[in-house]
Design a protein around this motif. Structure first.
Motif, mmCIF file in Angstrom:
data_model
loop_
_atom_site.group_PDB
_atom_site.id
_atom_site.type_symbol
_atom_site.label_atom_id
_atom_site.label_comp_id
_atom_site.label_asym_id
_atom_site.label_seq_id
_atom_site.Cartn_x
_atom_site.Cartn_y
_atom_site.Cartn_z
ATOM 1 N N GLN A 31 0.769 -1.186 -0.097
ATOM 2 C CA GLN A 31 -0.049 0.070 -0.149
ATOM 3 C C GLN A 31 0.832 1.155 0.032
ATOM 4 O OE1 GLN A 31 -2.870 0.335 3.253
ATOM 5 N NE2 GLN A 31 -3.154 2.538 2.867
ATOM 6 N N TRP A 32 1.996 1.036 0.686
ATOM 7 C CA TRP A 32 2.750 2.377 0.767
ATOM 8 C C TRP A 32 4.023 2.530 -0.118
ATOM 9 C CZ3 TRP A 32 1.094 6.571 3.415
ATOM 10 C CH2 TRP A 32 0.274 6.491 4.231
ATOM 11 N N ALA A 33 4.089 1.491 -0.834
ATOM 12 C CA ALA A 33 5.326 1.284 -1.857
ATOM 13 C C ALA A 33 5.277 2.614 -2.713
ATOM 14 C CB ALA A 33 5.426 0.057 -2.670
ATOM 15 N N PRO A 34 4.155 2.966 -3.275
ATOM 16 C CA PRO A 34 3.812 4.239 -4.274
ATOM 17 C C PRO A 34 4.252 5.370 -3.605
ATOM 18 C CG PRO A 34 2.069 2.631 -4.567
ATOM 19 C CD PRO A 34 2.739 2.000 -3.366
ATOM 20 N N TRP A 35 3.831 5.572 -2.352
ATOM 21 C CA TRP A 35 4.242 6.895 -1.456
ATOM 22 C C TRP A 35 5.851 6.940 -1.389
ATOM 23 C CZ3 TRP A 35 6.927 8.496 2.734
ATOM 24 C CH2 TRP A 35 6.389 9.636 3.273
ATOM 25 N N TRP A 36 6.572 5.939 -1.150
ATOM 26 C CA TRP A 36 7.892 5.914 -1.029
ATOM 27 C C TRP A 36 8.502 6.008 -2.309
ATOM 28 C CZ3 TRP A 36 9.690 6.987 3.555
ATOM 29 C CH2 TRP A 36 9.152 6.221 4.642
ATOM 30 N N LYS A 37 8.153 5.461 -3.492
ATOM 31 C CA LYS A 37 8.468 5.620 -4.766
ATOM 32 C C LYS A 37 8.577 7.150 -5.225
ATOM 33 C CE LYS A 37 8.517 3.790 -9.312
ATOM 34 N NZ LYS A 37 8.223 2.685 -10.164
ATOM 35 N N ALA A 38 7.528 7.783 -4.847
ATOM 36 C CA ALA A 38 7.151 8.993 -5.032
ATOM 37 C C ALA A 38 8.138 10.106 -4.316
ATOM 38 C CB ALA A 38 5.893 9.611 -4.888
ATOM 39 N N ARG A 39 8.493 9.821 -3.101
ATOM 40 C CA ARG A 39 9.461 10.539 -2.252
ATOM 41 C C ARG A 39 10.863 10.275 -2.975
ATOM 42 N NH1 ARG A 39 5.097 10.742 -1.322
ATOM 43 N NH2 ARG A 39 5.187 12.333 -2.723
ATOM 44 N N ALA A 40 11.076 8.760 -3.371
ATOM 45 C CA ALA A 40 12.528 8.841 -3.878
ATOM 46 C C ALA A 40 12.637 9.726 -5.107
ATOM 47 C CB ALA A 40 12.635 7.249 -4.127
ATOM 48 N N ALA A 41 11.717 9.671 -6.194
ATOM 49 C CA ALA A 41 11.539 10.422 -7.051
ATOM 50 C C ALA A 41 11.768 12.145 -7.207
ATOM 51 C CB ALA A 41 10.411 10.244 -8.019
ATOM 52 N N GLU A 42 11.539 12.537 -5.607
ATOM 53 C CA GLU A 42 11.557 13.876 -5.526
ATOM 54 C C GLU A 42 12.932 14.258 -4.925
ATOM 55 O OE1 GLU A 42 6.786 14.321 -4.043
ATOM 56 O OE2 GLU A 42 8.519 14.354 -2.468
ATOM 57 N N GLY A 43 13.941 13.446 -4.624
ATOM 58 C CA GLY A 43 15.127 13.441 -4.443
ATOM 59 C C GLY A 43 15.537 13.671 -2.962
#
Length: 263
Positions: free
Chosen positions: A75-87
């Motif tokens: 459930q939270w994997a997309p949230w972490w992926k988005a934060r990683a993409a933000e730098g």
């Protein structure tokens, strides 16, 4: 005609100023960090960081969430992926949020996880087992984001010993604590430490170079910290002339982050 020329010149100056401001170095940095938690405030935290254009460092453990899952689940994997993409920058908090309790003979440690299948049960670990626990968080981060974790970790509760730190250092992990003024108090009881008091104290005491610590949701706090304090704190520190940087830019940790990644 003169008015048009003047307008063009003014716009050129404004444009130059905007570029200059955007490129200004962070010469009085503070380092905001977040440990995982029940994730109830995670969407709000992401929204505030995006709006304020602030990059932080997250320390990841797979903790129980308000929705009955865990903070590093699907459930939270997309949230972490988005934060990683933000730098943002990411470090380990041990996968099962494993607390150090005591050193034991023979290079072993008494540990107690607060998450995972062994939650609440003390057991002994040697240095290799503790390193494996740190690595588990890093592998899960890579599975979720496709990126690699920095070789930085924060022991749950900040509880360590020289022997534990040496064991982690031997397998490439460097520990990150926080400044006394950087303890933002979001895990304190809200009846005795109301949000207004915590905000006032932080704005008064934080200085350039401080590492700050907060969480993505604390079970025991009745009046959540982040909705009331996070954005006013960021705005207030900026007004004091401070700026925000990740631990990849911290003088103590910069070389470690640049030299390698986990797993």
């Amino acid at each position: 005609m003169k008015s048009a020329v003047l307008l063009v010149a003014m716009l050129a100056v404004v444009g130059t100023c905007q570029v200059s401001v955007a490129a200004a170095p962070c010469d009085k940095p503070v380092y905001l960090t977040f440990d995982t938690g029940h994730m109830g405030v995670a969407p709000l935290v992401a929204e505030v960081l995006q709006r304020q254009q602030v990059k932080v460092t997250f320390f990841l453990a797979d903790e129980k969430t308000l929705t009955g899952g865990s903070s590093l689940d699907a459930q939270w994997a997309p949230w972490w992926k988005a934060r990683a993409a933000e730098g943002h920058v990411f470090g380990s908090h041990t996968l099962d949020h494993v607390y150090w309790r005591a050193d034991r003979p023979g290079g072993r440690f008494e540990m107690r996880p607060s998450a995972g299948p062994q939650a609440g049960r003390s057991r002994e670990m040697d240095g290799a087992a503790y390193c494996a626990e740190l690595d588990r968080s890093a592998r899960r981060f890579t599975e979720m984001t496709g990126q690699h974790m920095a070789p930085l970790f924060r022991a749950p509760g900040g509880r360590t010993s020289p022997a534990l730190l040496a064991a982690a250092q031997a397998c490439g992990w460097q520990h990150v604590g926080w400044a006394p003024a950087g303890f933002l108090g979001d895990e304190l009881p809200s009846d005795r430490y109301p949000n207004a008091q915590l905000l006032q104290r932080a704005l008064r005491d934080i200085r350039a170079g401080d590492i700050l610590v907060a969480h993505l949701g604390i079970w025991s706090r009745q009046d959540p910290w982040a909705p009331a304090v996070l954005e006013p704190l960021i705005v207030g520190l900026k007004q004091r002339g401070l700026c925000f940087a990740t631990l990849a830019e911290h003088p103590t940790y910069r070389a470690a982050v640049q030299s390698g990644s986990k797993p």
